[in-house]
Motif scaffolding. Structure first.
Motif, PDB file in Angstrom:
ATOM      1  N   MET A  57       0.808  -1.208   0.000  1.00 39.16           N
ATOM      2  CA  MET A  57       0.000   0.000   0.000  1.00 39.16           C
ATOM      3  C   MET A  57       0.850   1.270   0.000  1.00 39.16           C
ATOM      4  SD  MET A  57      -2.855  -1.215  -0.528  1.00 39.16           S
ATOM      5  CE  MET A  57      -3.814   0.275  -0.499  1.00 39.16           C
ATOM      6  N   ARG A  58       2.120   1.160   0.348  1.00 43.22           N
ATOM      7  CA  ARG A  58       3.010   2.324   0.303  1.00 43.22           C
ATOM      8  C   ARG A  58       3.218   2.827  -1.124  1.00 43.22           C
ATOM      9  NH1 ARG A  58       4.652   5.746   2.854  1.00 43.22           N
ATOM     10  NH2 ARG A  58       6.856   5.597   2.497  1.00 43.22           N
ATOM     11  N   LEU A  59       2.954   1.997  -2.121  1.00 41.38           N
ATOM     12  CA  LEU A  59       3.095   2.423  -3.508  1.00 41.38           C
ATOM     13  C   LEU A  59       2.157   3.565  -3.848  1.00 41.38           C
ATOM     14  CD1 LEU A  59       3.408  -0.931  -5.417  1.00 41.38           C
ATOM     15  CD2 LEU A  59       5.098   0.879  -5.321  1.00 41.38           C
ATOM     16  N   ASN A  60       1.007   3.589  -3.248  1.00 40.99           N
ATOM     17  CA  ASN A  60      -0.006   4.584  -3.583  1.00 40.99           C
ATOM     18  C   ASN A  60       0.180   5.887  -2.802  1.00 40.99           C
ATOM     19  OD1 ASN A  60      -2.262   5.091  -5.297  1.00 40.99           O
ATOM     20  ND2 ASN A  60      -3.556   5.080  -3.495  1.00 40.99           N
ATOM     21  N   ASP A  61       1.077   5.910  -1.833  1.00 36.60           N
ATOM     22  CA  ASP A  61       1.315   7.124  -1.056  1.00 36.60           C
ATOM     23  C   ASP A  61       1.997   8.187  -1.911  1.00 36.60           C
ATOM     24  OD1 ASP A  61       0.312   5.718   1.069  1.00 36.60           O
ATOM     25  OD2 ASP A  61       2.237   5.443   2.067  1.00 36.60           O
ATOM     26  N   ASN A  62       1.787   9.437  -1.549  1.00 34.64           N
ATOM     27  CA  ASN A  62       2.467  10.545  -2.215  1.00 34.64           C
ATOM     28  C   ASN A  62       3.864  10.669  -1.623  1.00 34.64           C
ATOM     29  OD1 ASN A  62       3.291  12.853  -3.439  1.00 34.64           O
ATOM     30  ND2 ASN A  62       1.706  14.161  -2.578  1.00 34.64           N
ATOM     31  N   HIS A  63       4.888  10.551  -2.455  1.00 33.41           N
ATOM     32  CA  HIS A  63       6.266  10.561  -1.970  1.00 33.41           C
ATOM     33  C   HIS A  63       6.994  11.859  -2.284  1.00 33.41           C
ATOM     34  CE1 HIS A  63       5.756   6.365  -1.010  1.00 33.41           C
ATOM     35  NE2 HIS A  63       5.276   6.179  -2.218  1.00 33.41           N
ATOM     36  N   GLN A  69      13.838   0.205   4.130  1.00 35.45           N
ATOM     37  CA  GLN A  69      14.448  -0.335   2.920  1.00 35.45           C
ATOM     38  C   GLN A  69      13.701   0.280   1.741  1.00 35.45           C
ATOM     39  OE1 GLN A  69      17.006  -1.527   0.995  1.00 35.45           O
ATOM     40  NE2 GLN A  69      17.254  -3.004   2.646  1.00 35.45           N
ATOM     41  N   LEU A  70      14.375   0.436   0.609  1.00 35.41           N
ATOM     42  CA  LEU A  70      13.695   0.950  -0.577  1.00 35.41           C
ATOM     43  C   LEU A  70      12.527   0.037  -0.928  1.00 35.41           C
ATOM     44  CD1 LEU A  70      16.676   2.027  -2.844  1.00 35.41           C
ATOM     45  CD2 LEU A  70      15.164   3.489  -1.497  1.00 35.41           C
ATOM     46  N   LEU A  71      11.395   0.644  -1.200  1.00 30.92           N
ATOM     47  CA  LEU A  71      10.176  -0.112  -1.472  1.00 30.92           C
ATOM     48  C   LEU A  71      10.326  -1.021  -2.683  1.00 30.92           C
ATOM     49  CD1 LEU A  71       7.272  -0.669  -0.656  1.00 30.92           C
ATOM     50  CD2 LEU A  71       6.588   1.306  -2.013  1.00 30.92           C
ATOM     51  N   LEU A  72      10.973  -0.531  -3.721  1.00 32.70           N
ATOM     52  CA  LEU A  72      11.154  -1.347  -4.921  1.00 32.70           C
ATOM     53  C   LEU A  72      11.960  -2.609  -4.610  1.00 32.70           C
ATOM     54  CD1 LEU A  72      10.464  -1.550  -7.868  1.00 32.70           C
ATOM     55  CD2 LEU A  72      12.495  -0.225  -8.392  1.00 32.70           C
ATOM     56  N   THR A  91      -1.570  -8.509 -10.067  1.00 30.80           N
ATOM     57  CA  THR A  91      -2.693  -7.586 -10.021  1.00 30.80           C
ATOM     58  C   THR A  91      -2.399  -6.462  -9.039  1.00 30.80           C
ATOM     59  OG1 THR A  91      -3.814  -8.835  -8.282  1.00 30.80           O
ATOM     60  CG2 THR A  91      -4.342  -9.407 -10.569  1.00 30.80           C
ATOM     61  N   VAL A  92      -3.004  -5.314  -9.281  1.00 33.82           N
ATOM     62  CA  VAL A  92      -2.870  -4.166  -8.384  1.00 33.82           C
ATOM     63  C   VAL A  92      -4.263  -3.623  -8.090  1.00 33.82           C
ATOM     64  CG1 VAL A  92      -0.559  -3.539  -9.186  1.00 33.82           C
ATOM     65  CG2 VAL A  92      -2.540  -2.551 -10.310  1.00 33.82           C
ATOM     66  N   ALA A 113       1.606   4.424  -9.460  1.00 32.46           N
ATOM     67  CA  ALA A 113       1.760   3.279  -8.560  1.00 32.46           C
ATOM     68  C   ALA A 113       1.435   1.971  -9.262  1.00 32.46           C
ATOM     69  CB  ALA A 113       0.862   3.448  -7.336  1.00 32.46           C
ATOM     70  N   LYS A 114       0.524   2.006 -10.215  1.00 33.78           N
ATOM     71  CA  LYS A 114       0.112   0.786 -10.907  1.00 33.78           C
ATOM     72  C   LYS A 114       1.214   0.197 -11.789  1.00 33.78           C
ATOM     73  CE  LYS A 114      -4.825   1.717 -11.007  1.00 33.78           C
ATOM     74  NZ  LYS A 114      -5.992   1.981 -11.859  1.00 33.78           N
ATOM     75  N   VAL A 115       2.135   1.008 -12.264  1.00 30.90           N
ATOM     76  CA  VAL A 115       3.162   0.491 -13.190  1.00 30.90           C
ATOM     77  C   VAL A 115       4.392  -0.059 -12.465  1.00 30.90           C
ATOM     78  CG1 VAL A 115       2.435   1.960 -15.087  1.00 30.90           C
ATOM     79  CG2 VAL A 115       4.249   2.727 -13.574  1.00 30.90           C
ATOM     80  N   ILE A 116       4.587   0.246 -11.194  1.00 33.64           N
ATOM     81  CA  ILE A 116       5.785  -0.199 -10.487  1.00 33.64           C
ATOM     82  C   ILE A 116       5.888  -1.722 -10.402  1.00 33.64           C
ATOM     83  CG2 ILE A 116       6.949  -0.205  -8.234  1.00 33.64           C
ATOM     84  CD1 ILE A 116       6.247   2.749  -8.012  1.00 33.64           C
TER      85      ILE A 116
END
Length: 90
Positions: free
Chosen positions: A16-22, A37-40, A76-77, A85-88
């Motif tokens: 869910m951190r992918l959708n946060d504004n960074h 740690q880096l999310l990726l 799936t996302v 966030a969907k493309v990561i």
């Protein structure tokens, strides 16, 4: 779970951190022990773990071994995620 020279890190709900504004910064995930740690990297390690476990289970039940290239993998996302966030995970 990830391990490095400083010890282990267990992550929960990191997806869910992918959708946060960074604000332009590379997103990170915080482990239960407080380390980051880096999310990726967390996502990459998680997907590799799932792939390895799936391949082991598949090959235990097959006469002829399969490779990861023999399988069509689908990630799936959540539909509510923003477009960046969907493309990561791809």
């Amino acid at each position: 779970y990830m391990h490095d020279e400083k010890g282990g890190m267990l992550f929960e709900k990191f997806k869910m951190r992918l959708n946060d504004n960074h604000n332009g910064a590379e997103p990170s995930a915080q482990a239960l022990n407080g380390r980051s740690q880096l999310l990726l990297k967390v996502i990459t390690q998680s997907l590799n773990y799932v792939k390895g476990e799936a391949m082991a289970k598949i090959n235990r039940s097959q006469v002829d071994a399969m490779s990861a290239h023999d399988i069509k993998w689908i990630v799936t996302v959540p539909a509510i995620w923003n477009p960046p966030a969907k493309v990561i995970p791809v």
